[in-house]
Design a protein around this motif. Structure first.
Motif, PDB file in Angstrom:
ATOM      1  N   ASP A  50       0.831  -1.204   0.000  1.00 58.05           N
ATOM      2  CA  ASP A  50       0.000   0.000   0.000  1.00 58.05           C
ATOM      3  C   ASP A  50       0.867   1.257   0.000  1.00 58.05           C
ATOM      4  O   ASP A  50       0.652   2.193  -0.773  1.00 58.05           O
ATOM      5  N   LYS A  73       1.239   3.844  -3.246  1.00 59.55           N
ATOM      6  CA  LYS A  73       0.918   5.267  -3.147  1.00 59.55           C
ATOM      7  C   LYS A  73       2.115   6.129  -3.509  1.00 59.55           C
ATOM      8  O   LYS A  73       1.984   7.142  -4.212  1.00 59.55           O
ATOM      9  N   THR A 125      -8.858   7.693 -15.456  1.00 58.22           N
ATOM     10  CA  THR A 125      -9.500   8.783 -14.714  1.00 58.22           C
ATOM     11  C   THR A 125      -8.557   9.933 -14.433  1.00 58.22           C
ATOM     12  O   THR A 125      -8.905  10.842 -13.689  1.00 58.22           O
ATOM     13  N   THR A 182     -14.322  14.392  -5.549  1.00 56.41           N
ATOM     14  CA  THR A 182     -13.823  13.021  -5.664  1.00 56.41           C
ATOM     15  C   THR A 182     -12.427  12.934  -5.056  1.00 56.41           C
ATOM     16  O   THR A 182     -11.592  13.827  -5.265  1.00 56.41           O
ATOM     17  N   GLN A 183     -12.192  11.872  -4.300  1.00 58.00           N
ATOM     18  CA  GLN A 183     -10.871  11.693  -3.684  1.00 58.00           C
ATOM     19  C   GLN A 183      -9.870  11.260  -4.761  1.00 58.00           C
ATOM     20  O   GLN A 183     -10.094  10.275  -5.465  1.00 58.00           O
ATOM     21  N   ASN A 204      -7.920   9.345 -10.007  1.00 54.94           N
ATOM     22  CA  ASN A 204      -8.838   8.871  -8.973  1.00 54.94           C
ATOM     23  C   ASN A 204      -8.177   7.834  -8.074  1.00 54.94           C
ATOM     24  O   ASN A 204      -7.445   6.945  -8.541  1.00 54.94           O
ATOM     25  N   ARG A 205      -8.460   7.947  -6.777  1.00 51.27           N
ATOM     26  CA  ARG A 205      -7.887   7.020  -5.804  1.00 51.27           C
ATOM     27  C   ARG A 205      -8.311   5.587  -6.105  1.00 51.27           C
ATOM     28  O   ARG A 205      -7.511   4.653  -5.995  1.00 51.27           O
ATOM     29  N   GLN A 206      -9.539   5.393  -6.508  1.00 51.29           N
ATOM     30  CA  GLN A 206     -10.042   4.041  -6.756  1.00 51.29           C
ATOM     31  C   GLN A 206      -9.258   3.352  -7.869  1.00 51.29           C
ATOM     32  O   GLN A 206      -8.889   2.184  -7.750  1.00 51.29           O
ATOM     33  N   GLU A 207      -8.976   4.090  -8.950  1.00 51.41           N
ATOM     34  CA  GLU A 207      -8.215   3.486 -10.043  1.00 51.41           C
ATOM     35  C   GLU A 207      -6.761   3.265  -9.640  1.00 51.41           C
ATOM     36  O   GLU A 207      -6.169   2.227  -9.940  1.00 51.41           O
ATOM     37  N   PHE A 265      -6.386   0.236  -7.410  1.00 51.47           N
ATOM     38  CA  PHE A 265      -7.020  -1.004  -7.841  1.00 51.47           C
ATOM     39  C   PHE A 265      -6.130  -2.230  -7.628  1.00 51.47           C
ATOM     40  O   PHE A 265      -6.608  -3.279  -7.186  1.00 51.47           O
ATOM     41  N   GLU A 283      -6.544  -3.574  -4.087  1.00 46.66           N
ATOM     42  CA  GLU A 283      -7.741  -4.363  -3.825  1.00 46.66           C
ATOM     43  C   GLU A 283      -7.585  -5.778  -4.387  1.00 46.66           C
ATOM     44  O   GLU A 283      -7.994  -6.766  -3.754  1.00 46.66           O
TER      45      GLU A 283
END
Length: 583
Positions: free
Chosen positions: A46, A50, A173, A225-226, A248-251, A254, A257
């Motif tokens: 993680d 980042k 994104t 959006t975060q 985007n944080r989600q992308e 990914f 996850e």
């Protein structure tokens, strides 16, 4: 005081046989280790992910800043050139408006220039007019004071919009955009259809950048959006922008996850594997002991076959079989080691069983003695070979010198006597011709024995002379490249070796290869000399034709100077590569 339930669990555990105890212990430990390692790996991944995302965003942002500054500097340079030639009537293609004003106008495109500038000097000032351009293109204004008034130009910057729309390294994104000092968006949004001048951006990235605090962080963008964001302020002659590059944080996370799901699957697989493995091991551990006495009798007779540890419920018996197996393996290793050094493999290694391993110590001492004897034998052999070779070269040198200094002058004196003798012209001419041929042959023989240029200028020049002689007397074409300076400090033995190898390789190629062309090159490096020979002949079979005197002599000479010889032969030619270290 131990709780009653814990006491009953402890008693139940103590009643289990050692196989079941081992199975339960292995399951518990492996589950704990797996969970800890999975958590640690997840946290580190993680953090690394980042960090990599922010570093990538920073790199993309910096690349776009460089390109944007380049575009702005082009406008700046063009305007600066125009300000130095205010009388020029030729318009610049970089501006859609330019003009000379006696005083600064109140506004341009609705931008209140006069109220913003109390004084415009000779310095060129840039203004952001994007919010006042109906086309919504990024627009800048440039103004400077010249003789007789002010020079003002306007330029649209669609190139900057194009730079920001480049999404290389930004995924699905990601986007880059510019925000003005009034917190209004200056470039088109990928996600909102509103006009940029209607979108206000007061994210943490913009506020920090305007406060001269550039950086990278996880923030909320203008959409709420975060995102991972890299932000920095761009300042140039009055122009103040903030550039932000985001994803985007989600992308971006990914893969994290996906890793979490994989770790959960891995833990389930480990649990299943541990259950099966622990059952199998416990079954092996609790099996009865078989024929231990016979194994010990076999060992007393020198039979050291591997011992299959029997299944047993007794821990001590299991330890005994393990120790016995270790003893058998150690003795077998000792026998193998003794066989290797007995066969002359002095590089074989052996690990002492302990500080009191007397047998192993004796074998190591024997190995050291044999190594020392072998090294002395090899050293004496090399010294003898060097002595023989040095004697041979010394005799060559002596014979060459005697032929040159003794026979040569005598032939020259004989020639002078014939020239002064009262003989008929045909007879004198015939005798002088024979004398000249004899002198040439003596010189050739002397040069073959030990050319003087070898001692005076080294192998590079000597091989060059040899090549010239063969080229003049043979149909074969020899190409030679000498990259070894004559002043190079190289031992005489190496110089002689290089010359003799060149002689032998050329001679072999002429006699056996049927080659039309031979290539030679010699190069001196700081720590070695490299010699390369190749021909386009018919080649030879290395398995059948490597024992000839010529090739064997070359190998022995190169070995005596610690060199290496690599041979590659094909039906289309043969290549020799010689490397000799310079000590």
């Amino acid at each position: 005081m131990i709780p009653k339930n814990a006491y009953h669990c402890t008693m139940l555990f103590n009643r289990l046989n050692i196989g079941n105890k081992l199975a339960l212990t292995m399951i518990g430990l492996l589950l704990m280790v797996s969970a800890f390692i999975s958590y640690l790996f997840y946290v580190q991944f993680d953090s690394a992910l980042k960090e990599r995302v922010l570093l990538q965003l920073s790199s993309v942002k910096q690349l776009k800043i460089v390109k944007i500054r380049k575009e702005l500097n082009e406008r700046y340079e063009a305007f600066s050139l125009r300000s130095r030639n205010p009388d020029s009537t030729e318009p610049s293609p970089l501006f859609f408006h330019e003009g000379i004003y006696a005083t600064v106008p109140d506004s341009l495109l609705g931008y209140p220039i006069k109220t913003m500038l109390d004084e415009v000097g000779s310095r060129i000032t840039l203004f952001d007019l994007t919010q006042h351009n109906p086309s919504h293109e990024i627009t800048i204004g440039l103004i400077t004071q010249i003789q007789g008034g002010f020079l003002i130009a306007l330029a649209e910057e669609p190139e900057i919009q194009g730079i920001l729309l480049e999404r290389t390294g930004l995924g699905q994104t990601g986007e880059s955009y510019i925000v003005g000092s009034d917190f209004k968006l200056r470039t088109k949004s990928r996600f909102l259809r509103d006009s940029p001048k209607n979108i206000t951006v007061k994210s943490d990235g913009v506020l920090r950048a305007l406060n001269n605090e550039p950086g990278e962080d996880l923030i909320y963008d203008y959409r709420g959006t975060q995102v991972f964001s890299s932000y920095e302020k761009i300042e140039l002659n009055g122009l103040k922008w903030v550039i932000l590059t985001e994803i985007n944080r989600q992308e971006a996370l990914f893969p994290l996850e996906e890793l979490k799901n994989n770790l959960m699957i891995m833990i389930l697989v480990i649990i299943f594997a541990v259950l099966i493995g622990s059952y199998y091991l416990s079954k092996k551990m609790v099996s009865p002991i078989v024929e231990m006495e016979q194994k010990l009798i076999d060992m007393s007779k020198g039979i050291l076959d591997p011992i299959n540890s029997p299944q047993s419920r007794d821990d001590e018996i299991g330890h005994m079989f393990d120790a016995l197996n270790k003893l058998v393996n150690a003795l077998n290793e000792t026998i193998v080691f003794a066989g290797k050094i007995g066969a002359g493999n002095f590089d074989a290694s052996y690990q002492l069983l302990s500080e009191d391993d007397k047998l192993g110590q004796a074998l190591m001492q024997m190995k050291e003695k044999l190594q020392e004897y072998h090294k002395n034998e090899q050293r004496l052999l090399l010294e003898n070979q060097r002595s023989i070779l040095n004697g041979e070269e010394g005799e060559r040198s002596r014979l060459s010198k005697e032929m040159h200094d003794g026979l040569g002058p005598m032939l020259t004196t004989m020639k002078m006597s014939i020239q002064s003798a009262e003989l008929s012209a045909p007879t004198k001419k015939s005798l002088l011709s024979h004398i000249d041929e004899t002198i040439k042959e003596v010189r050739r023989m002397s040069n073959n024995l030990m050319p003087s240029v070898l001692a005076d200028f080294g192998a590079g020049e000597a091989i060059g002379n040899l090549v010239d002689q063969i080229n003049n007397s043979s149909d074969i074409k020899i190409r030679y490249k000498n990259d070894m300076p004559s002043e190079a400090k190289i031992d005489d033995s190496i110089q002689i070796t290089l010359y003799r190898v060149a002689q032998e390789s050329i001679n072999n190629a002429i006699k056996h290869s049927k080659a039309k062309e031979i290539k030679l090159s010699i190069t001196a490096f700081d720590n070695r000399v490299s010699f390369f020979v190749s021909d386009n002949g018919v080649g030879f079979d290395p398995k059948k034709n490597t024992n000839g005197n010529g090739l064997r002599n070359m190998k022995e000479r190169i070995k005596l100077v610690n060199g290496t010889l690599d041979i590659e032969t094909q039906p289309t030619g043969t290549t020799l590569e010689i490397e000799i270290p310079i000590e």
